[in-house]
Design a protein around this motif. Sequence first.
Motif, PDB file in Angstrom:
ATOM      1  N   THR A   1      -0.589   8.111  -3.153  1.00 51.52           N
ATOM      2  CA  THR A   1      -0.549   8.757  -4.452  1.00 51.52           C
ATOM      3  C   THR A   1      -0.781  10.249  -4.294  1.00 51.52           C
ATOM      4  O   THR A   1      -1.390  10.714  -3.350  1.00 51.52           O
ATOM      5  CB  THR A   1      -1.636   8.179  -5.381  1.00 51.52           C
ATOM      6  OG1 THR A   1      -2.905   8.349  -4.749  1.00 51.52           O
ATOM      7  CG2 THR A   1      -1.393   6.704  -5.639  1.00 51.52           C
TER       8      THR A   1
ATOM      9  N   ALA B   1      -5.208   1.085  -8.266  1.00 61.26           N
ATOM     10  CA  ALA B   1      -4.161   2.048  -8.544  1.00 61.26           C
ATOM     11  C   ALA B   1      -4.600   2.989  -9.653  1.00 61.26           C
ATOM     12  O   ALA B   1      -5.710   2.899 -10.173  1.00 61.26           O
ATOM     13  CB  ALA B   1      -2.872   1.328  -8.936  1.00 61.26           C
TER      14      ALA B   1
ATOM     15  N   LYS C   1       0.851  -1.187   0.000  1.00 61.50           N
ATOM     16  CA  LYS C   1       0.000   0.000   0.000  1.00 61.50           C
ATOM     17  C   LYS C   1       0.886   1.235   0.000  1.00 61.50           C
ATOM     18  O   LYS C   1       1.756   1.393   0.846  1.00 61.50           O
ATOM     19  CB  LYS C   1      -0.913   0.017   1.230  1.00 61.50           C
ATOM     20  CG  LYS C   1      -1.861   1.204   1.301  1.00 61.50           C
ATOM     21  CD  LYS C   1      -2.766   1.092   2.518  1.00 61.50           C
ATOM     22  CE  LYS C   1      -3.680   2.280   2.651  1.00 61.50           C
ATOM     23  NZ  LYS C   1      -4.619   2.404   1.523  1.00 61.50           N
TER      24      LYS C   1
ATOM     25  N   ASP D   1      -3.531   1.829  -3.796  1.00 64.21           N
ATOM     26  CA  ASP D   1      -3.245   3.261  -3.662  1.00 64.21           C
ATOM     27  C   ASP D   1      -1.872   3.626  -4.216  1.00 64.21           C
ATOM     28  O   ASP D   1      -1.089   4.327  -3.572  1.00 64.21           O
ATOM     29  CB  ASP D   1      -3.339   3.685  -2.187  1.00 64.21           C
ATOM     30  CG  ASP D   1      -4.723   3.472  -1.627  1.00 64.21           C
ATOM     31  OD1 ASP D   1      -5.678   3.438  -2.420  1.00 64.21           O
ATOM     32  OD2 ASP D   1      -4.859   3.328  -0.400  1.00 64.21           O
ATOM     33  N   LEU D   2      -1.594   3.154  -5.400  1.00 59.66           N
ATOM     34  CA  LEU D   2      -0.313   3.437  -6.027  1.00 59.66           C
ATOM     35  C   LEU D   2      -0.536   4.121  -7.368  1.00 59.66           C
ATOM     36  O   LEU D   2      -1.626   4.085  -7.936  1.00 59.66           O
ATOM     37  CB  LEU D   2       0.487   2.153  -6.242  1.00 59.66           C
ATOM     38  CG  LEU D   2       0.799   1.349  -4.977  1.00 59.66           C
ATOM     39  CD1 LEU D   2       1.400   0.016  -5.351  1.00 59.66           C
ATOM     40  CD2 LEU D   2       1.741   2.124  -4.073  1.00 59.66           C
ATOM     41  N   ALA D   3       0.515   4.729  -7.867  1.00 60.09           N
ATOM     42  CA  ALA D   3       0.485   5.331  -9.200  1.00 60.09           C
ATOM     43  C   ALA D   3       1.766   4.936  -9.908  1.00 60.09           C
ATOM     44  O   ALA D   3       2.863   5.226  -9.430  1.00 60.09           O
ATOM     45  CB  ALA D   3       0.365   6.849  -9.097  1.00 60.09           C
TER      46      ALA D   3
ATOM     47  N   ASP E   1      -8.701   1.154 -13.885  1.00 58.06           N
ATOM     48  CA  ASP E   1      -7.391   0.559 -14.101  1.00 58.06           C
ATOM     49  C   ASP E   1      -7.429  -0.535 -15.164  1.00 58.06           C
ATOM     50  O   ASP E   1      -6.507  -1.341 -15.261  1.00 58.06           O
ATOM     51  CB  ASP E   1      -6.863  -0.036 -12.789  1.00 58.06           C
ATOM     52  CG  ASP E   1      -6.733   1.003 -11.698  1.00 58.06           C
ATOM     53  OD1 ASP E   1      -6.478   2.163 -12.030  1.00 58.06           O
ATOM     54  OD2 ASP E   1      -6.890   0.646 -10.519  1.00 58.06           O
TER      55      ASP E   1
END
Length: 512
Positions: free
Chosen positions: A271, A328, A268, A303-305, A354
Amino acid sequence: MSLSSFESVACPRCGFPELAPQIVIVEPISTPPEYLRSNHLPPDSIIASARREVAAAETGIAFIEETMSDLERVLAQLRLRRQGLHNFITDHRRVLAPIRRLPAELLSEIFSHCVQRDAYEWDPTRNMEWILVQVSRAWRAVSISMPQIWSCISISYESAPKNIDLKAALLLQLERSAHCPLTVDFHLDFGFCSPERRISVLEALFSARGRWQCVNIHLTEAEFSHFRSHTLFPKLTKLGLGINSSKDECTFDSIFQATPALQELYYKGRTDDDWISRARPVTSLSQIQCFPLSQLRRLDLLDLAYYPSELLSVLGLACNILDLRLRACFGLSAAQVDPKTLPNLVSLDVAECDSTILGFIITPILRRLTISLFRYTPSGISDDLVSFMTRTGPSLTDLTLRQAPARGDLLELLALAPHLTRLSMERMITPIGLDFIKGLTCGLGERNLVLHVVSLELTGFFSHVDSLLAMLTSRCISGTLRSARIGGAEHLADIQERLLALGLNLVDLRKS
């Protein structure tokens, strides 16, 4: 008015009181009514008589009050004696309690069920295992001899007490857990907990890192650096890792480079809402490439970019995963990347926003697919999702759609998965109308879309309840449906009664 004296009387049950008054009250002689209800002056004889009767009545009141005081003292003594007998009974019933005769093995089994709970919040002042050791010496001995009930620790800002030494209590619990594998959840709020307090608790947790089995931990960059020397986690099989403003891509190498037993990774990150206007996403997936990805069975990226190329490089290393979950925001891919094949993937959970990544992965044996369409647009379902369903639909048996529209393009998507046995459409964002229900049962080209469905879930706002009932009854009678959950329809009780009248009791009806 005359009063009698006391007579010697003993109660045959309790023996109290020794003297009991027998009071015979003779009604006083009243003044004639014509003087009581008027202001006329009575003669002297009546005045003298009234004075004598009033004086006698006052004497009687004083005597009765004195007698009542004596009786109240007797009642107080009886109450004290009764309470003493109650205390005697309570104390001796504890001696006779059947739980005293239970062997330690059975008592430990009961304690195990007492400690188990779904939402575990670690608090040495309230947790059951800490309460059990305070009941008696015997219970304390049994509780301390059960290291498994001390092996779960979940520390958050909401649950951590402020008036105790967390580190000392944590070290004591780690000591009592002996050699049991540990389940650790550490999430002290950054804004409300001092860095010193966090570090002191982390020092205690990392002292038992050799027994970590399931861990969910959220650290800062400074805390990563503080524990660079701790590099061995031999029993760690499930890891949930959260980062806060981490920019050093080599940080993880210094901490988690030795996880030989890792099976599940939940990564987790954070971003930046404005990352699209930047040159690249704020978090790079190269941070987790130090993990033994090839042995992972489950991978969650939340919760990534990042760019699809970065994800595909990770999936190329984690080629043996069985379960993949993506939440993401993908950047635009400037260069063409080769698709990755995940030969063992059986479960995929992805959001519609996504779905770009679905064009770059191949899943030949996918069985379960979960799609969240919370960013659905009027233009319809994305081409990447349709293309992915075209390739994998024949192998799907379990499909979950969240916040989907009850429209024709959704029916077209379902038509690409003809072998579904479980279909769940949760919290549909548009009204479920007659056309959609007919399309679901009749399908496209007069073909039933849910021909093999055994379990059906459908929640949302229904505009035609009769058509819903017709669908349920027809499928229950002529199809393979065995269970259904319906939510959001009007007159659910009436539907349930009509189903029961037909001998059908497989539907769980609930309000939206």
